[in-house]
Design a protein around this motif. Structure first.
Motif, PDB file in Angstrom:
ATOM      1  N   VAL A   1     -12.880  -3.960   4.965  1.00 46.64           N
ATOM      2  CA  VAL A   1     -12.441  -3.953   3.571  1.00 46.64           C
ATOM      3  C   VAL A   1     -12.626  -5.358   3.001  1.00 46.64           C
TER       4      VAL A   1
ATOM      5  N   ALA B   1     -14.427  -6.194  -2.944  1.00 48.64           N
ATOM      6  CA  ALA B   1     -14.767  -5.077  -3.828  1.00 48.64           C
ATOM      7  C   ALA B   1     -14.026  -3.805  -3.436  1.00 48.64           C
ATOM      8  N   GLN B   2     -13.680  -3.681  -2.151  1.00 48.02           N
ATOM      9  CA  GLN B   2     -12.946  -2.483  -1.730  1.00 48.02           C
ATOM     10  C   GLN B   2     -11.446  -2.688  -1.804  1.00 48.02           C
ATOM     11  N   TYR B   3     -11.034  -3.807  -2.340  1.00 50.83           N
ATOM     12  CA  TYR B   3      -9.606  -4.075  -2.432  1.00 50.83           C
ATOM     13  C   TYR B   3      -9.210  -4.236  -3.897  1.00 50.83           C
ATOM     14  N   HIS B   4      -9.969  -3.595  -4.753  1.00 48.82           N
ATOM     15  CA  HIS B   4      -9.744  -3.742  -6.192  1.00 48.82           C
ATOM     16  C   HIS B   4      -9.580  -2.351  -6.780  1.00 48.82           C
TER      17      HIS B   4
END
Lengths: 302, 392, 624, 205
Positions: free
Chosen positions: C551, C554-557
């Motif tokens: 993660v 970009a995958q934590y937004h």
């Protein structure tokens, strides 16, 4: 803007914070007693805030600092427009629309600050809080509109003043359905159960609070304190006849807050869409009936 | 990191949408130290919007290698380890282990010991149910339930302390029986506590099980049919909530259950959602109180006698060669110990069947996609997933 | 001809001529410079004409082909619009100058210059014939600009053009009817004629024709679809103009015709509002709510803001439809404010797209840390758009509410509260998804927008703050314009607005807010030490290291489907998808064409088509 | 169906396999081989009404060079418990996956793969569920994996070898009692792990 006024404002800020924090402490005590616990002392919130402010804190970026400062300032500025007692409205004019919209800057600042921390849990909390605004603002607005259409003034101090002269003049008697709707909406406004979607620890790990620590958490505490003051004050001025002295005002505020805390203790949390639907269906329909009766059938007015 | 992804067939389309570009799906970490998580366990949730599209269980935070450690410890030393396999409901572990050892030894616990075991087990079940019902409350924001039921649980723990000297990990059972007899007046003390618990039930009903908000939250959440539950390895209240009539206490009686009348309750019929599962626990809670009364009434009439069969000095215990499987009905369902002995001072192999593995790992992967983030904690609480027995 | 008349002519003809001339220049950058200078020259011209020049007129002599003279003149309302639109256009032109660098330059500068001329022409036209000519010029230049050589954009432009063409036909019909009855094209005379007409049905018919035409232009329900297409597909630097300036022509038309007529000839009333305005109010309210709700669930940032424009158009319409001086003033004021803040919002989005090339919001994030000026422009823009004091949007929104309170239009006010709360939802969503949260790795190298763009955005920020603190800048001229038009006046000073039910002092609000900020700042500074995290990912993830699970930023937004939780509550709202509507529309048009085609083709001769044509023309003549 | 009837049927269907009743009533055991186990389990599930797979346990028989897999199945309808045992080669351990029969066998097989190194071709996810993904040692529940050795390799060996650490702790406690306890624990530990289980533990605390 004289220096005396600035001094007044400073004193009032202090007053709001003290009242709000005391309420928070008492609220914790009430909840604890209802849950068969002893609970922390009433001044625990003060200790928490002092401790938070004395710690080293982590900030993610300048927007986080800016957002939280903006949030607290926005709510304090809102409180300045709140008529406390006769001659105790620091900023003079108290148009209800100003209060409603200035309050939003508090939410915006908070939302901005915590979503700058980059944690999706916080963002979900914010998205829920904003969605919930949809739920409670509409019933609340309808009740206020009902009052304005009777009174012809949208100044909060005028609304408070119009209820002078005994309990029979209070809006809680004159707008009973409206009061019911406002009470439901108020529960959502201060974010207590069944509408505490924003915090929801078991779901999103305390939501917006998740990244706050040190003085940021301290500011969040103060934010909640001032928010309590403003929102309970709104209820007192709208329904409980305002007040002529500050201790009367605070006493009435406490009654409002106490009711809310008791409701908070015995309810679970709705799912967010259920919460909004519940607000629309119950608070919304009560408020709508009140509005239509008041505006078009002239019932409940003097 | 080579964490492979396992997704059931039905959800491939959602995954494809999510993987078309990497920006629509984001990840949330639900556990190990999340407030909504029960124990040191976690799910890594791939989310789209507020909906889960993929679940990656994240176990192993609590893994203490009990099964390996037991192979290196003496038969009796293991008694200190096994209650820790399930924290909220420790006694079934002890009893299952002791029963398996007894089976291999070929001894049987005296009647008095069997009644004491039964009463301990049932009281342990009560504590677990109280924690479970409170946990359901906590998962959906009804913290009052958590606190109030914790207070009730404390009353039970007091009686545990009076009997065993410990509050949570009792280590009361030994191969061959129990460590000591009930002290004077203990049975009456338990009955008094039970009276108190029973008098509280109407309040808890009003607070939790008749609360409209709780209904709104739990109704229709994550339904499981009876067939799925039977084939899917769900046991205990989760299975009975779907309408299946199965209870280890009735169908393969152990301890003193053969002499008692164990009630069978089914909250649902053919299908169970989260609410049904919560109600099932509530029904069994009341039934358990009645069962303890029954057991105490019989135990009081028993003649005094030994509470432990003679198996020689425990620290020198050697168990004959062979294997045995023993299971008990814990608060979460069937708890089994498969023990292999090669005749030595230590077990050759102890293998534990916890009730949470099928639900916590497999059902999570298949049932959570499509559920909103709001409901993950409630889903876990109503399925009574206890992470220590996944990790062992 | 006097000097003033020359200046007046140059306001209209100057930009058009400069636009045509610049077509000859091959260099795109040079074209943009010419456009920029032209706009500033026009602005300066307008400023010199400001003051006591009302009544200056100019008419081209009769030309044999034309049925009327072409005449322009300074009227208070029109000239107010000229001034504010030119002021806004100057900022947009400065912005465009920066935007159209070597990489991003488009060839729309000459057309835009002509459009600015046409726009001035609309506000200055003195007779319907001129009005029609400049209106059409405006339509086709904007069509070509929206198209700007891209198929998708051109389709969007055609959709917009066809809708406004439908409106234009109705307008033409109304003009024809007026000419038939009065024998003149003069706007003032025809309006007076309508205001004094005996036959109220006739008045209502004409007004309705005009209103529908203007509604199509201003994207009021049921024409609310085109902004989502046109604003989103237009060149990024043109979107501010499209959304800020062009969508207001309809309101200018309404204020020019409908309001004076109904002031003189109100007819039946509901709660003190003429029936036709009352209906317009409800339609505008529907527009506001629809725009808001659709915006909440839109993921494309430019389209989201286009829907927001639709919602704001709804506010303006609702204010206008109160039929009171306060309402007219609020409408005018909100028109001006919307011009600035929506311009600022679109400008900041344009600079985001300028630097990243992305339009889907969820693919962005964290840009505030890289583009502070853009972020603050957007922030102030959304604060103004959400109507939060002490920025400009609040003042006009407050006035709108006062106008509604005054007439006790409580249901409309409730609807507006709804829309305005919803505005907060979608605006914050855009703020978070684009500017806050996690900064994806591929956007780490993004820089702040170039100087001219930043400068333009700073100017817009100053304008928003200035008007927010001192609404008198706008309200005092508005009051004068209204007095000159004879539709009442409002009670305002530089910083105080007196509404019907209460009054606000914007300086007071701003200064107590400032004092509160000061207090909190002191509190913040006396608090403990702060240290900044270098790594955005170093935050609470329940005890796991996100990178271990693959993660990254970009995958934590969380940006996609931001309000998915409340989507089920809005099933009752038609979630208007512009593409689908466009396709349906296209199919219907095609089918109609085939039908017409099929009517004469079987005969196999041109004769039939001629016959049909003649019959149609005769029928048209008879109808008129 | 009674146990006897079931045994009869099973013997009929699987003549090559050992079907033996166990000591407790209602329990039986089927010893089969890797190739037939899926057939046996399918028959048990579909024909004999054993719809509950309790779990799968593994036993490492170091001396035999084999790993035993025990499938515990139960019949809700007949209240019968059946143990199906197979043995696979310890050096090349693999077995057929049964997650198509019982979906929740997947995590159990995953776990056995993790702790015994038995490979289940066809199982969709054999990644590490509990152990860290970078685990490179022998599968930990095998008999030849020594946790003490592993710990000494992983952490500082001195800490484990030197008794000074414990002695210093005892000194710090400043109590003879404490020292005695720690000494006895150390003795016990040395005795247990030093291949001397026959001696009686005199230092039991």
């Amino acid at each position: 803007m004289s220096s005396k006024m600035i001094l007044d404002l400073f004193g009032m800020t202090f007053f709001y914070i003290v009242v709000g924090l005391t309420f928070m402490g008492l609220g914790r005590k009430i909840t604890a007693r209802l849950q068969r616990r002893v609970g922390p002392p009433w001044y625990q919130s003060f200790l928490d805030v002092f401790k938070c402010f004395s710690k080293t804190s982590i900030s993610h970026n300048y927007i986080m600092d800016l957002g939280l400062i903006m949030a607290l300032a926005g709510l304090i500025a809102t409180a300045y427009f709140m008529p406390v007692a006769k001659g105790w409205t620091p900023a003079g004019s108290s148009s209800i629309v100003v209060i409603l919209y200035l309050m939003t800057i508090g939410y915006l600042g908070m939302a901005m600050g915590v979503s700058a921390s980059g944690n999706p849990n916080a963002t979900i909390g914010i998205s829920r809080a904003l969605a919930l605004m949809f739920g409670y603002e509409i019933p609340f607005a309808m009740i206020i509109l009902a009052m304005i259409s009777v009174l012809g003034s949208s100044s909060l101090s005028d609304i408070a003043m119009s209820q002078a002269g005994g309990i029979q003049n209070w809006n809680i008697i004159r707008f009973p359905l409206g009061f019911l709707a406002a009470e439901i909406a108020f529960q959502a406004m201060i974010g207590e159960k069944p509408y505490d979607h924003m915090i929801a620890p078991a779901e999103i790990a305390s939501g917006p609070m998740v990244e706050l620590g040190g003085k940021f958490l301290g500011i969040a505490f103060l934010l909640h304190a001032v928010q309590l003051f403003v929102e309970t004050g709104l209820m007192v001025n709208l329904f409980l006849g305002g007040a002529s002295t500050w201790y009367e005002f605070v006493g009435k505020q406490f009654v409002v807050y106490f009711t809310s805390m008791v409701i908070n203790t015995v309810f679970a949390r709705y799912r967010i869409e259920q919460g909004i639907k519940h607000l629309w269906v119950w608070a919304g329909s009560f408020a709508a009936i009140q509005l239509v009766l008041t505006r078009y059938f002239d019932i409940f007015s003097r | 990191m080579n964490r492979e992804i396992y997704l059931p067939d039905g959800y491939t389309t959602i995954r494809k949408i999510g993987e078309r570009d990497g920006y629509e799906v984001y990840d949330l970490f639900f556990g190990p130290n999340h407030p909504g998580m029960h124990g040191n366990f976690g799910y890594v949730l791939d989310m789209m919007g507020t909906e889960i599209v993929r679940v990656r269980p994240n176990a192993g935070m609590l893994h203490r290698g009990f099964e390996k450690a037991m192979e290196r410890k003496k038969w009796v030393q293991n008694l200190a380890l096994i209650p820790r396999v399930c924290v909220v409901d420790p006694d079934p572990n002890e009893v299952a282990y002791c029963q398996a050892v007894e089976e291999l030894l070929g001894v049987e616990a005296p009647e008095r010991a069997r009644y004491l075991r039964t009463i301990t087990l049932e009281r342990s079940r009560l504590t677990a149910f109280l924690m479970g019902m409170g946990g359901v409350g906590g998962a959906i924001g009804l913290y009052s339930a958590t606190y109030l039921m914790m207070a009730d649980r404390d009353r039970l723990l007091d009686m545990f302390e009076a009997l065993t000297g410990a509050r949570v990990y009792h280590i009361f059972n030994v191969p061959g029986g129990v460590r000591r007899d009930a002290p004077e007046g203990w049975f009456d003390g338990v009955l008094k506590v039970l009276d108190e618990l029973e008098s509280n039930i109407p309040d808890w009903d009003k607070l939790v099980f008749e609360n409209p908000v709780v209904w709104a939250r739990l109704e229709g959440l994550a339904p499981i049919t009876e067939e799925e539950a039977r084939r899917g390895g769900l046991v205990g209240p989760n299975l009975r909530a779907t309408g299946a009539k199965f209870d280890v206490r009735r169908d393969a009686p152990y301890a003193a259950y053969g002499e008692l009348d164990v009630e069978m309750h089914n909250a649902g019929d053919g299908k169970a959602d989260a609410l049904t599962r919560a109600v099932q626990v509530r029904l069994e809670y009341e039934a358990t109180i009645r069962l303890i009364r029954q057991a105490i009434a019989k135990a009081k009439k028993l003649p005094s006698g030994p509470v432990r069969a003679d198996v020689g000095p425990l620290h020198k215990l050697r168990v004959p060669k062979g294997d045995a499987y023993s299971k008990v009905e814990s608060s979460k369902g069937e708890f089994g110990y498969y023990i292999v002995s090669n005749g030595g001072y230590t077990p050759y192999r102890v293998s534990v069947r916890g009730p949470s593995m099928p639900a916590g790992i497999h059902l999570a992967k298949t049932q959570l996609p499509g559920v909103k983030i709001d409901d993950v904690a409630a889903w876990m609480a109503t399925l009574a997933i206890c992470s220590p027995d996944i990790d062992r | 001809m006097t000097q003033e008349q020359y200046l007046l002519l140059s306001l209209v003809a100057g930009p058009v001529v400069m636009g045509l001339l610049s077509l000859l220049i091959p260099s795109k950058r040079a074209q943009w410079w010419i456009f920029f200078l032209t706009v500033f020259a026009a602005g300066a011209t307008a400023y010199t004409l400001k003051g006591s020049h009302v009544g200056v007129q100019f008419a081209l002599p009769y030309f044999w082909l034309l049925p009327s003279k072409i005449s322009f003149g300074i009227q208070p309302l029109g000239f107010f619009f000229v001034l504010i639109t030119l002021a806004a256009t100057m900022m947009f032109a400065l912005f465009s100058l920066g935007f159209n660098d070597r990489k991003h330059a488009t060839r729309v500068a000459p057309l835009w210059a002509m459009l600015v001329g046409a726009s001035n022409g609309i506000f200055l036209a003195r007779d319907w014939f001129t009005f029609f000519i400049v209106w059409e010029t405006m339509s086709w230049t904007s069509l070509l600009i929206i198209g700007h050589g891209k198929k998708r954009s051109f389709n969007a432009g055609v959709f917009y053009y066809v809708l406004s063409l439908a409106g234009t036909f109705l307008m033409l019909l109304a003009m024809w009817v007026l000419y038939k009855n009065t024998n003149t094209f003069d706007i003032n005379l025809t309006v007076t004629h309508l205001a004094n007409a005996e036959n109220h049905a006739y008045v209502i018919t004409v007004i309705t024709l005009f209103t529908i035409a203007f509604m199509a232009k201003s994207a009021i329900f049921p024409f609310q679809i085109w902004p989502a297409l046109a604003h989103a597909e237009a060149p990024d630097d043109f979107s501010p103009y499209l959304s800020g300036v062009m969508i207001k022509y309809g309101f200018y038309g309404l204020l020019l015709v409908v309001v004076p007529v109904l002031t003189g000839n109100p007819g039946a009333k509901i709660s003190g509002v003429p029936v036709s305005l009352y209906i317009l109010g409800w339609i505008s309210l529907i527009t506001a709510i629809l725009g808001t709700v659709v915006a909440i669930f839109t993921n494309d940032m430019k389209r989201l803001m286009a829907w927001s424009t639709v919602a704001n158009v709804g506010y303006i319409g609702t204010a206008l439809a109160t039929g009171s001086p306060l309402g007219y003033a609020a409408a005018l004021f909100h028109t001006a404010n919307h011009m600035i803040f929506k311009g600022a919002i679109f400008a900041s989005l344009a600079s985001v797209k300028f630097r990243t090339g992305e339009r889907e919001m969820h693919r962005l994030g964290g840009l505030a840390y890289r583009m502070p000026v853009t972020f603050f422009t957007f922030l102030l823009g959304i604060i103004a758009a959400a109507g939060i004091p002490p920025l400009s949007g609040f003042n006009s929104k407050w006035m709108i509410f006062q106008a509604l309170f005054q007439k006790k239009l409580v249901l409309q006010a409730t609807g507006l509260f709804f829309a305005s709360t919803g505005a907060f939802l979608y605006l914050f969503r855009a703020l978070h998804t684009v500017f806050l949260g996690q900064l994806p790795r591929r956007l780490r190298t993004v820089r702040e927008a170039p100087l001219p763009m930043s400068l333009a955005m700073i100017l817009m920020m100053i304008a928003m703050l200035g008007v927010g603190m001192f609404p008198g800048v706008m309200t005092l001229p508005i009051s004068r314009v209204m007095a000159a038009m004879g539709i009442g006046s409002i009670d305002v000073t530089a910083s105080v607005i007196n509404g019907a039910t209460s009054s606000i002092n914007t300086v007071l609000i701003g200064s107590v807010f400032g004092i509160a900020i000061f207090f909190v700042l002191v509190l913040y500074l006396i608090g403990g030490r702060t240290y900044r995290l270098r790594d955005d990912m170093d935050n609470y993830s329940a005890g796991e290291d996100p990178r271990e699970w693959g993660v990254f930023e970009a995958q934590y937004h969380y940006g996609y489907k931001f309000y998915q939780a409340i989507e089920p509550l809005f099933r009752w709202v038609p979630q208007t998808q512009p593409e689908e509507l466009y396709r349906t529309f296209n199919r219907a048009l095609h089918r109609f064409g085939s039908f017409i085609d099929g009517l004469w083709r079987p005969a196999g001769s041109l004769g039939w088509s001629i016959v049909f044509g003649i019959v149609f023309m005769i029928l048209f003549g008879v109808v008129l | 169906m009674t146990r006897d009837r079931l045994i009869e049927l099973a013997k009929q269907f699987f003549p090559e396999d050992e079907v033996i009743p166990r000591k407790k009533p209602g329990e039986l055991e089927i010893r089969t081989t890797r190739d037939r186990v899926v057939g046996v389990l399918t028959w048990l599930q579909n024909e004999a009404g054993f719809d509950h797979l309790m779990y799968i346990s593994g036993v490492d028989w170091l001396e035999d060079g084999e790993i035993e897999l025990v499938y515990h199945v139960y019949s809700y309808d007949h209240k019968l418990y059946c143990m199906v045992k197979i043995r696979v080669d310890r050096d090349y351990p693999w077995a057929h996956t049964i997650h198509k029969l019982w979906a929740h066998a997947q995590p159990y097989e995953q776990e056995i793969h993790e702790f015994f190194g038995v490979y289940f071709p066809g199982n969709p996810d054999l990644s590490h569920l509990i152990l860290p993904p970078e685990w490179s040692e022998a599968p930990p529940l095998r008999k030849d994996f020594d946790p003490l050795e592993y710990s000494m390799k992983l952490y500082e060996p001195e800490w484990f070898k030197s008794t000074d650490t414990f002695a210093s702790i005892a000194n710090r406690l400043r109590g003879e009692e404490a020292e005695r306890i720690i000494r006895s624990v150390l003795n016990e530990s040395a005795r247990l792990h030093g291949d001397a289980p026959e001696k009686d533990g005199e230092g039991e605390a």
